[in-house]
Scaffold this motif. Structure first.
Motif, mmCIF file in Angstrom:
data_model
loop_
_atom_site.group_PDB
_atom_site.id
_atom_site.type_symbol
_atom_site.label_atom_id
_atom_site.label_comp_id
_atom_site.label_asym_id
_atom_site.label_seq_id
_atom_site.Cartn_x
_atom_site.Cartn_y
_atom_site.Cartn_z
ATOM 1 N N LEU A 119 -7.040 -21.005 38.019
ATOM 2 C CA LEU A 119 -8.124 -20.837 38.811
ATOM 3 C C LEU A 119 -8.898 -19.585 37.821
ATOM 4 C CD1 LEU A 119 -7.811 -21.418 42.340
ATOM 5 C CD2 LEU A 119 -8.494 -23.071 40.599
ATOM 6 N N ASP A 120 -8.282 -18.650 37.877
ATOM 7 C CA ASP A 120 -8.827 -17.450 36.821
ATOM 8 C C ASP A 120 -9.236 -17.697 35.479
ATOM 9 O OD1 ASP A 120 -8.770 -15.896 39.343
ATOM 10 O OD2 ASP A 120 -6.891 -15.268 38.640
ATOM 11 N N VAL A 121 -8.437 -18.536 34.833
ATOM 12 C CA VAL A 121 -8.557 -18.708 33.387
ATOM 13 C C VAL A 121 -9.563 -19.872 33.295
ATOM 14 C CG1 VAL A 121 -6.871 -20.575 33.079
ATOM 15 C CG2 VAL A 121 -7.383 -19.206 31.147
ATOM 16 N N ALA A 122 -9.719 -20.796 34.434
ATOM 17 C CA ALA A 122 -10.573 -21.593 34.155
ATOM 18 C C ALA A 122 -11.808 -21.101 34.080
ATOM 19 C CB ALA A 122 -10.755 -22.542 35.540
ATOM 20 N N PHE A 123 -12.476 -19.957 34.679
ATOM 21 C CA PHE A 123 -13.554 -19.653 34.840
ATOM 22 C C PHE A 123 -14.006 -19.097 33.531
ATOM 23 C CE2 PHE A 123 -16.128 -15.604 34.775
ATOM 24 C CZ PHE A 123 -17.444 -16.014 35.382
ATOM 25 N N PHE A 124 -13.135 -18.414 32.877
ATOM 26 C CA PHE A 124 -13.445 -18.039 31.286
ATOM 27 C C PHE A 124 -13.518 -19.135 30.356
ATOM 28 C CE2 PHE A 124 -11.425 -14.400 33.400
ATOM 29 C CZ PHE A 124 -12.474 -13.072 33.160
ATOM 30 N N LEU A 125 -12.656 -20.289 30.682
ATOM 31 C CA LEU A 125 -12.692 -21.481 29.847
ATOM 32 C C LEU A 125 -13.950 -21.962 29.844
ATOM 33 C CD1 LEU A 125 -9.169 -22.965 30.341
ATOM 34 C CD2 LEU A 125 -9.912 -21.577 28.507
ATOM 35 N N ILE A 126 -14.775 -22.109 31.124
ATOM 36 C CA ILE A 126 -15.790 -23.004 31.403
ATOM 37 C C ILE A 126 -16.984 -22.237 30.562
ATOM 38 C CG2 ILE A 126 -17.725 -23.284 33.197
ATOM 39 C CD1 ILE A 126 -15.111 -23.890 35.162
ATOM 40 N N ILE A 127 -17.186 -20.696 30.697
ATOM 41 C CA ILE A 127 -18.060 -19.947 30.191
ATOM 42 C C ILE A 127 -17.780 -20.179 28.664
ATOM 43 C CG2 ILE A 127 -19.097 -17.759 29.752
ATOM 44 C CD1 ILE A 127 -19.555 -18.749 32.572
ATOM 45 N N GLY A 128 -16.872 -19.918 28.113
ATOM 46 C CA GLY A 128 -16.389 -20.072 26.651
ATOM 47 C C GLY A 128 -16.858 -21.477 26.210
ATOM 48 N N GLY B 257 -9.498 -18.856 26.088
ATOM 49 C CA GLY B 257 -8.163 -18.877 26.545
ATOM 50 C C GLY B 257 -7.285 -18.116 25.859
ATOM 51 N N ALA B 258 -7.464 -17.686 24.504
ATOM 52 C CA ALA B 258 -6.572 -17.028 23.829
ATOM 53 C C ALA B 258 -6.746 -15.635 24.078
ATOM 54 C CB ALA B 258 -6.975 -16.894 22.266
ATOM 55 N N ILE B 259 -8.119 -14.908 24.504
ATOM 56 C CA ILE B 259 -8.359 -13.762 24.903
ATOM 57 C C ILE B 259 -7.614 -13.428 26.339
ATOM 58 C CG2 ILE B 259 -10.137 -12.111 25.730
ATOM 59 C CD1 ILE B 259 -11.988 -13.292 23.777
ATOM 60 N N TYR B 260 -7.784 -14.445 27.289
ATOM 61 C CA TYR B 260 -7.425 -14.393 28.557
ATOM 62 C C TYR B 260 -5.753 -14.137 28.703
ATOM 63 C CZ TYR B 260 -6.159 -15.297 33.559
ATOM 64 O OH TYR B 260 -5.692 -15.228 34.913
ATOM 65 N N THR B 261 -4.983 -15.014 27.869
ATOM 66 C CA THR B 261 -3.557 -14.876 27.654
ATOM 67 C C THR B 261 -3.224 -13.499 26.935
ATOM 68 O OG1 THR B 261 -3.615 -16.400 25.664
ATOM 69 C CG2 THR B 261 -3.268 -17.538 27.762
ATOM 70 N N TRP B 262 -4.215 -13.041 26.023
ATOM 71 C CA TRP B 262 -3.632 -11.806 25.528
ATOM 72 C C TRP B 262 -3.718 -10.732 26.460
ATOM 73 C CZ3 TRP B 262 -7.290 -7.947 24.197
ATOM 74 C CH2 TRP B 262 -6.522 -6.974 23.457
ATOM 75 N N ARG B 263 -4.691 -10.629 27.088
ATOM 76 C CA ARG B 263 -4.981 -9.552 28.149
ATOM 77 C C ARG B 263 -4.162 -9.655 29.137
ATOM 78 N NH1 ARG B 263 -11.029 -8.178 29.947
ATOM 79 N NH2 ARG B 263 -9.856 -6.509 30.788
ATOM 80 N N HIS B 264 -3.740 -10.738 29.663
ATOM 81 C CA HIS B 264 -2.616 -10.822 30.679
ATOM 82 C C HIS B 264 -1.280 -11.075 30.429
ATOM 83 C CE1 HIS B 264 -6.267 -11.999 32.890
ATOM 84 N NE2 HIS B 264 -6.006 -11.267 34.109
ATOM 85 N N LYS B 265 -1.012 -10.757 28.920
ATOM 86 C CA LYS B 265 0.259 -10.895 28.453
ATOM 87 C C LYS B 265 1.069 -12.257 28.833
ATOM 88 C CE LYS B 265 1.042 -6.082 28.183
ATOM 89 N NZ LYS B 265 -0.378 -5.662 28.386
ATOM 90 N N LEU B 266 0.529 -13.299 28.547
ATOM 91 C CA LEU B 266 0.679 -14.606 28.818
ATOM 92 C C LEU B 266 1.120 -15.264 27.607
ATOM 93 C CD1 LEU B 266 -1.453 -15.767 31.564
ATOM 94 C CD2 LEU B 266 0.714 -14.738 32.072
#
Length: 279
Positions: free
Chosen positions: A59-68, A114-123
């Motif tokens: 749900l969190d990454v979905a928000f950023f994916l939608i904006i991007g 998605g790349a930025i989100y996973t990098w920031r959350h170490k995923l």
């Protein structure tokens, strides 16, 4: 022939760019269907992530994916696909509710987000991308219904007694009038669901991290490349290809190269078993 054209027009006359009004505010079919497609995609992604550590991030990454995706999709559409139109209608650049979102641009924008989100959350980006890939293509398939109702992403004239005849008020009608056109957006939506089925089949037989995500991009890009030969709403460039075909072919080459790299990396660092060591 005339009777056939009349029948075709009767079948599609219920296409509505504006579905209804809330007071004086128009509810556009494009925006509503895209919103439904996004919600369905997020729900499916959440389900597919069940039992993994990534589900709580969906749900969190979905928000950023939608904006991007929205930013990338609009940028791609305006500057790569339809700059001839938007350069003359600058005030319409931000009117995304009227239609005009490039799927390919959306994928690019979503990829970056998605790349930025996973990098920031170490995923692990590849693992999350593999999980969400079927949900993304499913949402794309539903989203093509928006293009049909909006009368965009249309095909060229069939020059025959069959095809889609769009009603006045759509971009397709403004371009070709009452001519039957190839149902390019319908066929692309169907291809999206075929890719969705293929990904579900491959999901149980992963080869390496990123395999499913890269396969998704290759499958979708191949279908998009072929169907673009029927499109009648975008200009053509080198090799008489559209911008979407150039993007598709580039993406296929990049994904195949990434597949080869990840496959090599996976096998190079995979520990060998004891029997192999002794041999």
């Amino acid at each position: 022939m005339q009777r056939e054209l009349v029948l075709l027009t009767e079948k599609v006359k219920n296409m509505r760019v504006i579905l209804f009004y809330i007071g004086s505010y128009p509810v556009h079919s494009y925006g509503l269907i895209v919103a439904i497609a996004i919600l369905l995609g997020i729900s499916l992604g959440y389900y597919l992530a069940k039992g993994t550590s990534y589900q709580k991030h969906v749900l969190d990454v979905a928000f950023f994916l939608i904006i991007g995706a929205i930013v990338g999709a609009r940028f791609w559409e305006v500057f790569f696909f339809q700059w001839g139109y938007y350069s003359q209608h600058l005030t319409h650049i931000f009117s995304i509710w009227e239609g005009g979102l490039s799927i390919q641009g959306g994928l690019a924008g979503g990829f970056v987000a998605g790349a930025i989100y996973t990098w920031r959350h170490k995923l692990n980006f590849w693992e999350m991308a593999d999980i969400l890939s079927p949900a993304i293509i499913f949402g794309q398939g539903v989203g093509r219904i928006a293009c049909l109702l909006n009368g965009d992403a249309f095909g060229t004239p069939t020059n025959a007694g069959w095809g889609l005849v769009y009603p006045p008020g759509t971009m397709a009608y403004d371009t070709y009038g009452s001519q039957p056109l190839y149902p390019a957006e319908v066929w692309e939506g169907q291809w999206d669901f075929v890719v969705f089925g293929l990904l579900l089949m491959l999901k149980s037989r992963p080869r390496f991290r990123g395999f499913l995500f890269l396969s998704y991009n290759i499958f979708y890009s191949f279908g998009r490349f072929m169907l673009e030969f029927l499109r009648g709403d975008t200009p053509r460039f080198i090799f008489h290809w559209t911008a979407a075909q150039i993007t598709s072919m580039t993406l296929i080459v990049v994904c195949l190269a990434a597949m080869a790299f990840l496959y090599y990396k996976n096998n190079k660092f995979q520990p060998r078993n004891h029997a192999e060591t002794l041999s």
